[in-house]
Scaffold this motif. Sequence first.
Motif, short mmCIF file in Angstrom:
data_model
loop_
_atom_site.label_atom_id
_atom_site.label_comp_id
_atom_site.label_asym_id
_atom_site.label_seq_id
_atom_site.Cartn_x
_atom_site.Cartn_y
_atom_site.Cartn_z
N LEU A 88 0.98 -1.16 -0.08
CA LEU A 88 -0.07 0.14 0.06
C LEU A 88 1.00 1.22 0.11
O LEU A 88 0.58 2.31 -0.53
CB LEU A 88 -0.88 -0.05 1.24
N LEU A 89 1.93 1.28 0.79
CA LEU A 89 2.75 2.45 0.89
C LEU A 89 3.38 2.55 -0.56
O LEU A 89 3.42 3.81 -1.04
CB LEU A 89 3.96 2.27 2.02
N ILE A 194 -8.05 3.33 -1.44
CA ILE A 194 -7.13 2.64 -0.50
C ILE A 194 -7.59 1.19 0.10
O ILE A 194 -6.69 0.38 0.09
CB ILE A 194 -6.33 3.78 0.28
N ALA A 195 -8.81 1.57 0.65
CA ALA A 195 -9.34 0.31 1.35
C ALA A 195 -9.49 -0.89 0.19
O ALA A 195 -9.19 -1.88 0.71
CB ALA A 195 -10.61 0.76 1.95
N VAL A 196 -9.95 -0.61 -0.80
CA VAL A 196 -10.23 -1.62 -1.73
C VAL A 196 -8.72 -2.19 -2.29
O VAL A 196 -8.71 -3.49 -2.18
CB VAL A 196 -11.05 -1.06 -3.07
N VAL A 197 -7.99 -1.43 -2.59
CA VAL A 197 -6.84 -1.82 -3.11
C VAL A 197 -5.97 -2.48 -1.84
O VAL A 197 -5.34 -3.75 -2.28
CB VAL A 197 -5.56 -0.87 -3.48
N GLN A 274 -15.55 -2.08 5.46
CA GLN A 274 -16.63 -1.62 4.96
C GLN A 274 -16.99 -0.03 5.44
O GLN A 274 -17.29 0.62 4.78
CB GLN A 274 -18.00 -2.44 5.76
N LYS A 275 -16.56 0.20 6.90
CA LYS A 275 -16.57 1.41 7.12
C LYS A 275 -15.91 2.57 6.55
O LYS A 275 -16.22 3.63 6.41
CB LYS A 275 -16.48 1.60 8.74
N TYR A 276 -14.57 2.05 6.13
CA TYR A 276 -13.78 2.83 5.42
C TYR A 276 -14.55 3.08 3.97
O TYR A 276 -14.23 4.14 3.23
CB TYR A 276 -12.43 2.47 5.36
N PHE A 277 -14.97 1.94 3.28
CA PHE A 277 -15.51 2.21 2.02
C PHE A 277 -16.54 3.38 2.15
O PHE A 277 -16.77 4.43 1.42
CB PHE A 277 -16.32 0.98 1.69
#
Length: 288
Positions: A88-89, A194-197, A274-277
Amino acid sequence: MERPTLAGRTLKFAVLTAIVLAVLYPFGLAVGTSLTGREESIANGGSYVLLPSHPSLDAYRLVLSGGQVTRAVLISIGITVTGTALSLLCTVFLGYALSRRGMLGGKPILLMVLATFLFTPGMIPTYLTVKELGLLDTYQALIVPVLLNAFNVVVVRSFFQSLPDELFEAARMDGCSEWRMMWRIAIPLSKAVIAVVGLFYAVSYWNTFFNAILYINDPTKHPIQVVLRQYIFRGSGQAGADVAIVRDLPAASVQMAVLIIALVPILLAYPFLQKYFTKGVLTGAIKG
Protein backbone atom coordinates in the motif's frame (compact mmCIF):
# COMPACT_ATOMS: atom_id res chain seq x y z
CA MET A 1 -39.29 3.87 -14.16
CA GLU A 2 -42.28 1.63 -13.76
CA ARG A 3 -42.62 -0.37 -10.58
CA PRO A 4 -41.71 -4.06 -11.10
CA THR A 5 -44.63 -6.42 -11.23
CA LEU A 6 -45.30 -9.01 -8.56
CA ALA A 7 -44.10 -11.75 -10.91
CA GLY A 8 -40.90 -9.82 -11.61
CA ARG A 9 -40.19 -9.27 -7.92
CA THR A 10 -40.91 -12.92 -7.17
CA LEU A 11 -38.54 -14.04 -9.91
CA LYS A 12 -35.77 -11.74 -8.63
CA PHE A 13 -36.28 -13.02 -5.09
CA ALA A 14 -36.12 -16.63 -6.25
CA VAL A 15 -32.95 -16.05 -8.29
CA LEU A 16 -31.19 -14.16 -5.48
CA THR A 17 -32.22 -16.81 -2.96
CA ALA A 18 -30.80 -19.55 -5.19
CA ILE A 19 -27.53 -17.65 -5.56
CA VAL A 20 -27.24 -17.11 -1.78
CA LEU A 21 -27.92 -20.78 -1.09
CA ALA A 22 -25.40 -21.85 -3.73
CA VAL A 23 -22.77 -19.71 -1.97
CA LEU A 24 -23.64 -20.55 1.62
CA TYR A 25 -24.24 -24.29 1.24
CA PRO A 26 -20.59 -25.32 0.64
CA PHE A 27 -19.46 -23.06 3.48
CA GLY A 28 -22.11 -24.48 5.82
CA LEU A 29 -21.13 -28.00 4.79
CA ALA A 30 -17.49 -27.28 5.64
CA VAL A 31 -18.41 -25.79 9.03
CA GLY A 32 -20.76 -28.66 9.87
CA THR A 33 -18.21 -31.30 8.90
CA SER A 34 -15.50 -29.61 10.97
CA LEU A 35 -17.76 -29.90 14.02
CA THR A 36 -18.59 -33.57 13.46
CA GLY A 37 -17.33 -36.14 15.98
CA ARG A 38 -15.90 -39.54 15.17
CA GLU A 39 -19.02 -41.58 15.98
CA GLU A 40 -21.33 -39.41 13.90
CA SER A 41 -18.87 -39.39 11.02
CA ILE A 42 -18.73 -43.19 11.05
CA ALA A 43 -22.53 -43.32 11.17
CA ASN A 44 -22.66 -41.15 8.04
CA GLY A 45 -20.12 -43.28 6.21
CA GLY A 46 -17.33 -40.72 6.60
CA SER A 47 -19.09 -38.25 4.30
CA TYR A 48 -19.69 -34.55 4.90
CA VAL A 49 -22.29 -33.48 7.46
CA LEU A 50 -24.26 -30.24 7.20
CA LEU A 51 -25.90 -30.24 10.65
CA PRO A 52 -24.09 -32.43 13.20
CA SER A 53 -26.30 -33.65 16.02
CA HIS A 54 -23.50 -33.43 18.58
CA PRO A 55 -21.09 -30.62 17.53
CA SER A 56 -17.54 -30.99 18.73
CA LEU A 57 -14.56 -28.62 18.65
CA ASP A 58 -12.00 -31.41 18.90
CA ALA A 59 -10.78 -30.86 15.34
CA TYR A 60 -10.13 -27.18 16.03
CA ARG A 61 -8.41 -27.97 19.33
CA LEU A 62 -6.15 -30.37 17.49
CA VAL A 63 -5.08 -28.13 14.63
CA LEU A 64 -4.67 -25.11 16.93
CA SER A 65 -2.75 -26.96 19.64
CA GLY A 66 0.55 -25.32 18.72
CA GLY A 67 1.51 -27.60 15.84
CA GLN A 68 1.99 -27.07 12.13
CA VAL A 69 -1.29 -25.27 11.48
CA THR A 70 -0.81 -22.73 14.28
CA ARG A 71 2.67 -21.91 13.01
CA ALA A 72 1.41 -21.60 9.43
CA VAL A 73 -1.41 -19.25 10.48
CA LEU A 74 1.03 -16.99 12.31
CA ILE A 75 3.32 -16.98 9.28
CA SER A 76 0.45 -16.07 6.96
CA ILE A 77 -0.70 -13.29 9.28
CA GLY A 78 2.82 -11.85 9.41
CA ILE A 79 3.24 -12.01 5.63
CA THR A 80 -0.21 -10.52 5.02
CA VAL A 81 0.15 -7.62 7.45
CA THR A 82 3.73 -6.75 6.45
CA GLY A 83 3.20 -7.26 2.73
CA THR A 84 -0.07 -5.31 2.61
CA ALA A 85 1.43 -2.38 4.50
CA LEU A 86 4.50 -2.21 2.25
CA SER A 87 2.51 -2.70 -0.95
CA LEU A 88 0.00 0.00 0.00
CA LEU A 89 2.80 2.39 0.89
CA CYS A 90 4.60 1.86 -2.42
CA THR A 91 1.37 1.90 -4.46
CA VAL A 92 0.08 5.14 -2.91
CA PHE A 93 3.46 6.87 -3.25
CA LEU A 94 3.92 5.82 -6.88
CA GLY A 95 0.27 6.46 -7.80
CA TYR A 96 0.37 9.96 -6.32
CA ALA A 97 3.68 10.81 -8.00
CA LEU A 98 2.43 9.64 -11.40
CA SER A 99 -0.80 11.63 -10.99
CA ARG A 100 1.00 14.98 -10.59
CA ARG A 101 1.61 17.01 -13.71
CA GLY A 102 5.19 17.95 -14.45
CA MET A 103 6.77 15.12 -12.50
CA LEU A 104 10.33 14.50 -13.70
CA GLY A 105 10.39 11.21 -15.62
CA GLY A 106 6.69 10.63 -14.98
CA LYS A 107 5.77 9.53 -18.51
CA PRO A 108 8.62 7.01 -18.93
CA ILE A 109 7.86 5.50 -15.51
CA LEU A 110 4.15 5.30 -16.37
CA LEU A 111 4.99 3.57 -19.66
CA MET A 112 7.13 1.07 -17.75
CA VAL A 113 4.21 0.37 -15.41
CA LEU A 114 1.78 -0.06 -18.33
CA ALA A 115 4.26 -2.28 -20.19
CA THR A 116 3.97 -4.89 -17.46
CA PHE A 117 0.40 -5.53 -18.62
CA LEU A 118 1.79 -6.74 -21.96
CA PHE A 119 5.14 -8.24 -20.95
CA THR A 120 4.93 -10.20 -17.71
CA PRO A 121 8.05 -11.85 -16.26
CA GLY A 122 8.15 -15.61 -16.62
CA MET A 123 8.54 -18.10 -13.82
CA ILE A 124 12.18 -18.95 -14.58
CA PRO A 125 13.48 -15.33 -14.81
CA THR A 126 11.62 -14.45 -11.63
CA TYR A 127 13.04 -17.48 -9.81
CA LEU A 128 16.58 -16.68 -10.97
CA THR A 129 16.18 -13.08 -9.81
CA VAL A 130 14.96 -14.18 -6.39
CA LYS A 131 17.85 -16.64 -6.17
CA GLU A 132 20.45 -14.02 -7.13
CA LEU A 133 19.05 -11.68 -4.47
CA GLY A 134 19.54 -14.41 -1.87
CA LEU A 135 15.85 -14.53 -0.99
CA LEU A 136 15.26 -18.26 -1.36
CA ASP A 137 13.83 -19.85 1.80
CA THR A 138 13.04 -16.42 3.27
CA TYR A 139 9.72 -14.72 3.90
CA GLN A 140 10.91 -11.76 1.80
CA ALA A 141 10.57 -14.01 -1.27
CA LEU A 142 6.81 -14.01 -0.71
CA ILE A 143 6.62 -10.20 -0.58
CA VAL A 144 9.31 -8.57 -2.74
CA PRO A 145 8.43 -10.16 -6.15
CA VAL A 146 4.76 -9.07 -5.78
CA LEU A 147 5.29 -5.84 -3.88
CA LEU A 148 3.71 -3.69 -6.60
CA ASN A 149 0.73 -4.51 -8.78
CA ALA A 150 0.49 -2.44 -11.97
CA PHE A 151 -3.31 -2.55 -12.03
CA ASN A 152 -3.56 -1.23 -8.48
CA VAL A 153 -1.07 1.55 -9.28
CA VAL A 154 -3.15 2.64 -12.27
CA VAL A 155 -6.36 2.59 -10.20
CA VAL A 156 -4.83 4.70 -7.41
CA ARG A 157 -3.29 7.11 -9.93
CA SER A 158 -6.64 7.58 -11.69
CA PHE A 159 -8.38 8.29 -8.39
CA PHE A 160 -5.78 10.89 -7.41
CA GLN A 161 -6.19 12.54 -10.81
CA SER A 162 -9.95 12.82 -10.23
CA LEU A 163 -9.47 14.97 -7.12
CA PRO A 164 -10.22 18.69 -7.72
CA ASP A 165 -7.14 20.66 -8.73
CA GLU A 166 -8.47 23.65 -6.79
CA LEU A 167 -7.70 21.89 -3.51
CA PHE A 168 -4.06 21.40 -4.41
CA GLU A 169 -3.73 24.93 -5.82
CA ALA A 170 -5.13 26.42 -2.62
CA ALA A 171 -2.81 24.27 -0.52
CA ARG A 172 0.17 25.25 -2.67
CA MET A 173 -0.68 28.92 -2.22
CA ASP A 174 -0.67 28.32 1.55
CA GLY A 175 2.86 26.95 1.28
CA CYS A 176 2.17 23.22 1.42
CA SER A 177 4.77 20.91 -0.08
CA GLU A 178 3.84 17.95 -2.30
CA TRP A 179 4.58 15.61 0.60
CA ARG A 180 2.18 17.46 2.91
CA MET A 181 -0.52 17.73 0.22
CA MET A 182 -0.38 13.98 -0.27
CA TRP A 183 -0.76 13.22 3.46
CA ARG A 184 -3.24 16.00 4.32
CA ILE A 185 -5.40 16.14 1.16
CA ALA A 186 -4.97 13.25 -1.27
CA ILE A 187 -4.88 10.30 1.13
CA PRO A 188 -7.80 11.40 3.41
CA LEU A 189 -9.97 11.88 0.30
CA SER A 190 -8.94 8.51 -1.11
CA LYS A 191 -9.80 6.16 1.75
CA ALA A 192 -12.27 4.22 -0.40
CA VAL A 193 -9.80 3.32 -3.14
CA ILE A 194 -7.01 2.68 -0.63
CA ALA A 195 -9.28 0.32 1.33
CA VAL A 196 -10.22 -1.59 -1.83
CA VAL A 197 -6.62 -1.85 -3.05
CA GLY A 198 -5.52 -2.86 0.46
CA LEU A 199 -8.11 -5.63 0.44
CA PHE A 200 -6.83 -6.84 -2.94
CA TYR A 201 -3.29 -6.98 -1.59
CA ALA A 202 -4.34 -8.66 1.66
CA VAL A 203 -6.29 -11.40 -0.12
CA SER A 204 -3.36 -11.96 -2.49
CA TYR A 205 -0.82 -12.28 0.33
CA TRP A 206 -3.09 -14.47 2.46
CA ASN A 207 -3.69 -16.81 -0.48
CA THR A 208 0.03 -17.09 -1.29
CA PHE A 209 0.50 -20.63 -2.51
CA PHE A 210 2.47 -21.00 -5.74
CA ASN A 211 5.26 -18.62 -4.70
CA ALA A 212 5.54 -20.40 -1.36
CA ILE A 213 6.00 -23.75 -3.09
CA LEU A 214 8.46 -22.22 -5.54
CA TYR A 215 10.67 -20.24 -3.16
CA ILE A 216 10.27 -21.90 0.26
CA ASN A 217 11.87 -25.31 0.76
CA ASP A 218 11.78 -25.35 4.58
CA PRO A 219 8.44 -26.93 5.67
CA THR A 220 8.52 -24.94 8.91
CA LYS A 221 8.20 -21.71 6.89
CA HIS A 222 5.17 -22.72 4.83
CA PRO A 223 2.10 -20.44 5.04
CA ILE A 224 -1.39 -21.73 5.77
CA GLN A 225 -2.39 -22.33 2.14
CA VAL A 226 0.46 -24.79 1.59
CA VAL A 227 -0.33 -26.57 4.85
CA LEU A 228 -4.00 -26.71 3.85
CA ARG A 229 -3.04 -28.47 0.64
CA GLN A 230 -1.00 -30.98 2.62
CA TYR A 231 -3.97 -31.77 4.84
CA ILE A 232 -6.36 -32.10 1.92
CA PHE A 233 -4.23 -34.12 -0.51
CA ARG A 234 -1.95 -36.09 1.78
CA GLY A 235 -4.60 -36.90 4.37
CA SER A 236 -5.19 -35.27 7.69
CA GLY A 237 -3.32 -38.02 9.54
CA GLN A 238 0.01 -37.32 7.85
CA ALA A 239 0.77 -33.74 8.84
CA GLY A 240 3.86 -33.65 10.99
CA ALA A 241 3.80 -34.52 14.67
CA ASP A 242 0.00 -34.71 14.91
CA VAL A 243 -0.21 -38.18 13.31
CA ALA A 244 -0.99 -40.19 16.42
CA ILE A 245 -3.69 -37.84 17.66
CA VAL A 246 -5.41 -37.24 14.34
CA ARG A 247 -6.30 -40.93 14.06
CA ASP A 248 -8.85 -40.42 16.84
CA LEU A 249 -10.74 -37.86 14.72
CA PRO A 250 -12.46 -38.10 11.32
CA ALA A 251 -10.14 -37.13 8.49
CA ALA A 252 -12.83 -34.93 6.93
CA SER A 253 -13.38 -33.03 10.20
CA VAL A 254 -9.71 -32.11 10.52
CA GLN A 255 -9.48 -31.14 6.85
CA MET A 256 -12.53 -28.89 7.05
CA ALA A 257 -11.29 -27.35 10.31
CA VAL A 258 -8.06 -26.32 8.59
CA LEU A 259 -10.10 -24.99 5.65
CA ILE A 260 -12.29 -22.84 7.92
CA ILE A 261 -9.23 -21.50 9.75
CA ALA A 262 -7.76 -20.51 6.38
CA LEU A 263 -10.99 -18.69 5.40
CA VAL A 264 -11.97 -16.90 8.59
CA PRO A 265 -9.31 -14.12 8.73
CA ILE A 266 -10.26 -12.73 5.32
CA LEU A 267 -13.97 -13.00 6.13
CA LEU A 268 -13.41 -11.04 9.34
CA ALA A 269 -11.58 -8.28 7.46
CA TYR A 270 -14.60 -7.27 5.37
CA PRO A 271 -16.76 -5.74 8.16
CA PHE A 272 -13.87 -3.57 9.36
CA LEU A 273 -13.09 -2.35 5.84
CA GLN A 274 -16.74 -1.62 5.08
CA LYS A 275 -16.77 1.50 7.27
CA TYR A 276 -13.79 2.86 5.35
CA PHE A 277 -15.63 2.25 2.10
CA THR A 278 -18.57 4.27 3.44
CA LYS A 279 -16.39 7.09 4.75
CA GLY A 280 -14.52 7.29 1.48
CA VAL A 281 -17.73 7.49 -0.54
CA LEU A 282 -19.24 10.17 1.72
CA THR A 283 -16.04 12.21 1.66
CA GLY A 284 -15.81 11.89 -2.10
CA ALA A 285 -19.39 13.12 -2.46
CA ILE A 286 -18.57 16.48 -0.83
CA LYS A 287 -14.93 16.86 -1.88
CA GLY A 288 -15.88 19.09 -4.85
